[in-house]
Design an enzyme around this catalytic site. Structure first.
Site, short mmCIF file in Angstrom:
data_model
loop_
_atom_site.label_atom_id
_atom_site.label_comp_id
_atom_site.label_asym_id
_atom_site.label_seq_id
_atom_site.Cartn_x
_atom_site.Cartn_y
_atom_site.Cartn_z
N GLU A 185 0.82 -1.21 0.00
CA GLU A 185 0.00 0.00 0.00
C GLU A 185 0.86 1.27 0.00
O GLU A 185 0.60 2.21 0.75
CB GLU A 185 -0.96 -0.01 1.20
CG GLU A 185 -2.01 -1.10 1.11
CD GLU A 185 -3.04 -1.06 2.23
OE1 GLU A 185 -4.12 -1.60 2.05
OE2 GLU A 185 -2.73 -0.47 3.30
N GLU A 209 -6.43 -7.29 -1.30
CA GLU A 209 -7.07 -7.30 0.01
C GLU A 209 -8.51 -6.86 -0.20
O GLU A 209 -8.77 -5.70 -0.49
CB GLU A 209 -6.38 -6.36 0.99
CG GLU A 209 -4.98 -6.77 1.40
CD GLU A 209 -4.38 -5.82 2.44
OE1 GLU A 209 -5.16 -5.15 3.16
OE2 GLU A 209 -3.14 -5.75 2.52
#
Length: 985
Positions: free
Chosen positions: A188, A287
């Site tokens: 991320e 995710e």
């Protein structure tokens, strides 16, 4: 609305279609390739149906296999795994990949044995609600400079980690016969500038080089943190550092833990996002919400009804399929436990996450519903190459229904994903669906959607060499190509089903076995087989050889398609069909016998369709069961359960208690403690006083810290103390052995200060001792101000009031500091309480005769600390899986820090004044299900009111007769106490 969306999507498809190359292999391997539709492994397209699993949060390798078997049985073909640097590296230059649950080779071996692929995520930064985001704590004290950049100081620290773990990952790639198919770079990390010399670009290029140096050849990936930027995609401003497979993380639920009416809002812009950001690549959700974490002071996971709802899996995961996603990873599929001090401050001990598989490894309804999707994607190969026909509310007779329409350009197979336009709707809606088939345009009537339900309607759907559906209003669960083609359909009870076989113009004869009545009606495009779903299982045998199972949803939840191969890619002729039990772990067929390994809570029906009339015997967990053959070829019998097992966990009566805070006394000998004598810190967070009291500067990172500061004189009236140990953490202080104050901790405060008032009667002319004991809830993650993972722990500043200065400070933390004296449990299991340093929590420790015969129910009357120990024995049947936990309770108003140790593992951090957790489960291997156990509880009061517990009770969760081997010797995971612990007094 449909026209506008269709035109827009066709335009995107045209633009993307002119920029696409197929079967990209990046020049390193052809074992894993990709195009804009899907990933391909060994030349076969694959729908990656993955679940996030963190081995650190389950420190028993044998239980990894238990979890993997449950995932495989419930439709998963992959796991995504973080490898946390801090779990493997207690000190600089030291890496442990061999001891106990640090042995990640066993992770790969078990994954391969279970038949699931691995997506590797080694960081170096991970986040994941784990302490310091997964960084090694020895490095998270400021010495890495500007973290997550190309800073030389940072590079020098993380490079050895990626090289070491990367070599093990590389050895387990699919190219070497292992299960690893993807390797993620970082986590991320938002690309903020599309400039080749930008520090983030250079950093991502560094990561790629080091992974390559380690031998990684499978495609690289990354996970975008929501729709905030487009980062590291070769299709979007690629100036360097881009990965092969772009991914988007999404947690769209917006759910309230306790209010099921709120949230439940679908995101319907994934397809457009991927067409803009990664149009030559398959759509990947690294995710996707499988639950959500709970903070200190939040809710117990078992009360989060909305997150636990199977409706969530049904609607959200099917919406992803409608958006043309072909790689999906559920975060978390199994959360596990933040045992020891592995948690970041944002979470408490449990990391259950309201995941499909409970922290206790029990299967929730949410996992059963997820299985219906996983098994469908496993056999639906035509789903792996589709074009977006369109989406919107114009496909049905009711504008409240939203449709995704996908078509395979090669086979003409269609997939229509239906849900209410308002995804949170509780309405029951009946409508017709307009579809395009090989027989022309057709309107499928009498489709019903219950509230918060989604359906995937298939057209031109092949389920055998000569068997296909023209369309079906019932959902396909799976199919099998055995002696005949077996089709499995499901609906909610009371819903209408209708299906038509493709290219079967004549009316077929059929025989029905079960409660559902099926009728036939000839139409212009073939014979319609119409029914209303009744409870249970109905089998229909057609004259064309097809066998159809018609299941209600609850029956589908207990329907399995166990593979007869260990390959994660399971062909329709490589599994059999089993209906009835709680879990089917695996099957083998030997001559005339089908052997099933599984679990059952209660005795259930067992129906097996093996597709082989030579199979006459059914064995369940090694024992033949009485069975009979049905008219349509299956074998039916009964699978035994655990209802006859009497589970009565022993009471905890015989306790020993010892002082765990002797170091608050002024005459305590601290001569062997670490002297705090530094006048500058590598940490960039400004000091509030000297000397440096940041615990990390002295090699103490996790757990409780004890400080002793000395000063002279009777004129001092108090002290100003500031402590930072994570949100919810408290601290207490004693002057010359007498309690003088502290802070109990709060859910919104990581830094706390108190002005301590000193009574002059407590002071001496010389050598006054101020002792400060600090709790710890973890190191911060990268996003926490001011410095993220570098936010120091311990005392930030301590100054005297009324004149004078401290003449010295000493600190004590976990025994051995960074020496990692207990490598099996690892560097983040213990803190610095005296009882921990002495090893009173370890198996084999015997309390001296001088120890009090007192229990946590007796407690302490003032600002003191006690360490309670006891032993108990469990004698569970060798074929039983019975998760065991410890239920604690405390009187209202109790302010204390309580830790629970089971056989040396800290498996509970209980703050009764903050909560919410009071029940702490232990996995087999941490607890001995067939042997003696050592239980220890540490407790110290945060006020002079003292503390006690009013409940300390072992409890059993569910009970299951299991074919898994729970009769194991866990001794290698439970090192015994040794008397060399005394050196850490």
């Amino acid at each position: 609305m449909r026209i506008l969306s269709l035109l827009f999507l066709l335009l995107l498809g045209f633009l993307a279609g002119n920029r696409v190359v197929s079967a990209t292999d990046h020049g390193k391997t052809t074992d894993v390739t990709w195009d804009r539709y899907s990933l391909s492994v060994k030349g076969e397209r694959l729908f990656v149906f993955s679940g996030e699993f963190h081995y650190q949060r389950l420190p028993v390798p044998e239980m990894w296999l238990d979890v993997f078997q449950k995932l495989r049985a419930n439709g998963f073909n992959a796991i995504s795994v973080y490898f946390f640097w801090g779990y493997h590296s207690a000190s600089e230059g030291e890496f442990d990949f061999e001891t106990g649950a640090h042995n990640i080779q066993r992770l790969f071996d078990y994954a391969k044995e279970a038949g699931i692929y691995v997506i590797a995520r080694a960081g170096p930064y991970c986040n994941a609600e784990t302490t310091a985001g997964g960084y090694a704590l020895w490095a998270a004290n400021g010495q890495m400079g500007n973290e997550r950049t190309s800073d030389d100081a940072y590079y020098a620290k993380w490079r050895p980690w990626i090289l070491e773990v990367g070599k093990i990952i590389a050895a387990n790639q699919i190219t070497n016969g292992g299960p690893v198919i993807l390797n993620q770079h970082e986590n991320e990390l938002q690309e903020t500038s599309y400039e080749a010399d930008n520090t983030l670009v250079v950093y991502m290029k560094q990561i790629a080089r080091v992974f390559q140096e380690a031998g990684i050849v499978v495609p690289s990936s990354h996970n975008e943190k929501g729709m905030r930027a487009v980062s590291w995609s070769t299709d979007h401003h690629d100036v360097g550092g881009a990965v092969n497979i772009y991914g988007l993380d999404s947690y769209p639920g917006g759910l309230s833990c306790t209010n099921p009416s709120s949230g439940f809002n679908l995101v319907r812009t994934y397809y457009q996002w991927f067409q803009n950001s990664s149009y030559t690549q398959p759509e990947y959700l690294p995710e996707f919400e499988g639950g959500w974490f709970q903070p200190w002071g939040g809710h117990d996971y078992d009360t989060c009804a909305t997150e636990l709802s199977p409706e969530f899996a049904d609607v959200y995961y099917k919406n992803n399929i409608g958006s043309r996603v072909t790689l999906q990873n559920i975060y978390m599929v199994f959360g596990g436990t933040n045992w020891g001090h592995s948690a970041a401050p944002v979470v408490y001990t449990s990391y259950d996450y309201s995941a499909p598989l409970r922290e206790t490894r029990e299967i929730r309804d949410k996992l059963k519903q997820t299985k219906l999707i996983g098994l469908f994607t496993r056999v639906s190969s035509d789903l792996l190459k589709t074009h977006m026909e369109g989406n919107g509310t114009g496909y049905t007779s009711d504008s409240s229904i939203y449709t995704w329409a996908l078509h395979n350009p090669d086979t003409n197979a269609g997939f229509y994903v239906l849900a209410h336009k308002t995804s949170s709707s509780r309405s029951v809606t009946e409508f017709s669906l307009n579809v395009t088939t090989s027989a022309g345009a057709i309107s499928i009537p009498d489709i019903q959607l219950d509230g918060r339900q989604s359906k995937i309607i298939v057209t031109d759907y092949q389920f055998g060499k000569s068997s296909a559906l023209l369309y079906s209003s019932a959902e396909v669960l799976t199919y099998a190509n055995l002696d005949v083609d077996v089709l499995v359909l499901y609906l909610n009870v009371g819903q209408k089903g209708l299906f038509v076989f493709k290219d079967e113009r004549s009316k077929l004869s059929f025989q029905t076995y079960g409660n559902t009545n099926v009728t036939a009606s000839v139409s212009s495009h073939g014979t319609q087989y119409i029914y209303t779903q009744a409870e249970g299982v109905t089998a229909v045998k057609f004259s064309n050889g097809v066998l159809a199972y018609l299941l209600d949803k609850e029956s589908a939840w207990n329907f399995f398609a166990p593979p007869t191969t260990s390959n994660p890619q399971v062909a329709p002729d490589e599994h059999i069909l089993v209906q009835g039990p709680y879990l089917v772990r695996g099957v083998t067929i030997n001559h005339d016998t089908v052997e099933i390994i599984g679990d059952n809570a209660n005795t259930t029906s067992l129906e097996v369709y093996a597709g082989n009339l030579r199979v006459k015997v059914v064995k369940w967990n090694g024992k033949a069961i009485k069975s009979r053959r049905t008219a349509y070829g299956s074998l039916v019998g009964r699978a035994p359960g655990a209802e006859d097992a009497r589970i009565s966990p022993p009471s905890l009566d015989s306790w020993s208690a010892q002082d765990t805070l002797p170091d608050i006394q002024p005459d305590y000998d601290d001569s062997r403690w670490t002297v705090c004598n530094k006048t500058a810190s590598v940490n960039a967070v400004p000091l509030l006083s000297l000397p440096v009291l940041y615990s990390g500067d002295y090699g103490y990172h996790a757990g409780t810290k004890v400080y002793r500061g000395r000063f002279d004189g009777r004129n001092v009236t108090g002290a100003n103390v500031t402590v930072q140990n994570g949100v919810a953490s408290g601290w207490a202080a004693w002057l010359n052995g007498q309690f003088v104050g502290g802070v109990a901790g709060a859910i919104d405060l990581a830094v706390t200060s108190a002005v301590l008032s000193f009574n002059s009667s407590l002071l001496h002319d010389r050598d006054n001792v101020l002792t400060v004991v600090t709790d710890y809830t973890g190191h911060d993650q990268n996003s926490v101000r001011p410095k993220g993972t570098q936010n120091p722990r311990g005392i930030l500043g301590a100054t005297l009031i009324g004149g004078g200065k401290f003449t010295s400070w000493r600190i004590q933390g976990n025994a051995g500091g960074e020496k990692n004296i207990d490598p099996v449990r690892g560097p983040i299991n213990e803190g610095g309480l005296y009882g921990e340093r002495m090893g009173w929590h370890l198996p084999g420790y015997k309390a001296p005769r001088s120890a009090a015969k007192s229990s946590p129910l007796d407690g302490i009357s003032g600002a003191e600390g006690r360490f309670y120990t006891t032993t108990f024995t469990l004698k569970l049947d060798r074929d039983l899986d019975v998760p065991i936990g410890l239920q604690l309770g405390a009187p209202a108003g109790t302010q204390a820090v309580v830790q629970v140790f089971m056989n040396g593992y800290q498996f509970g951090h209980y703050l009764p004044h903050i909560g919410p957790q009071s029940l702490f489960p232990f996995p087999p291997g941490v607890i001995n299900n067939r042997g003696e156990n050592t239980l220890a509880i540490s407790m110290w009061a945060l006020t002079d009111a003292g503390a006690k517990l009013d409940q300390v009770e072992l409890v059993a969760y569910g009970k299951y007769r299991s074919g898994f081997d729970f009769n194991q010797d866990w001794g290698y995971l439970q090192p015994q106490w040794k008397d060399n612990r005394r050196q850490y007094a």
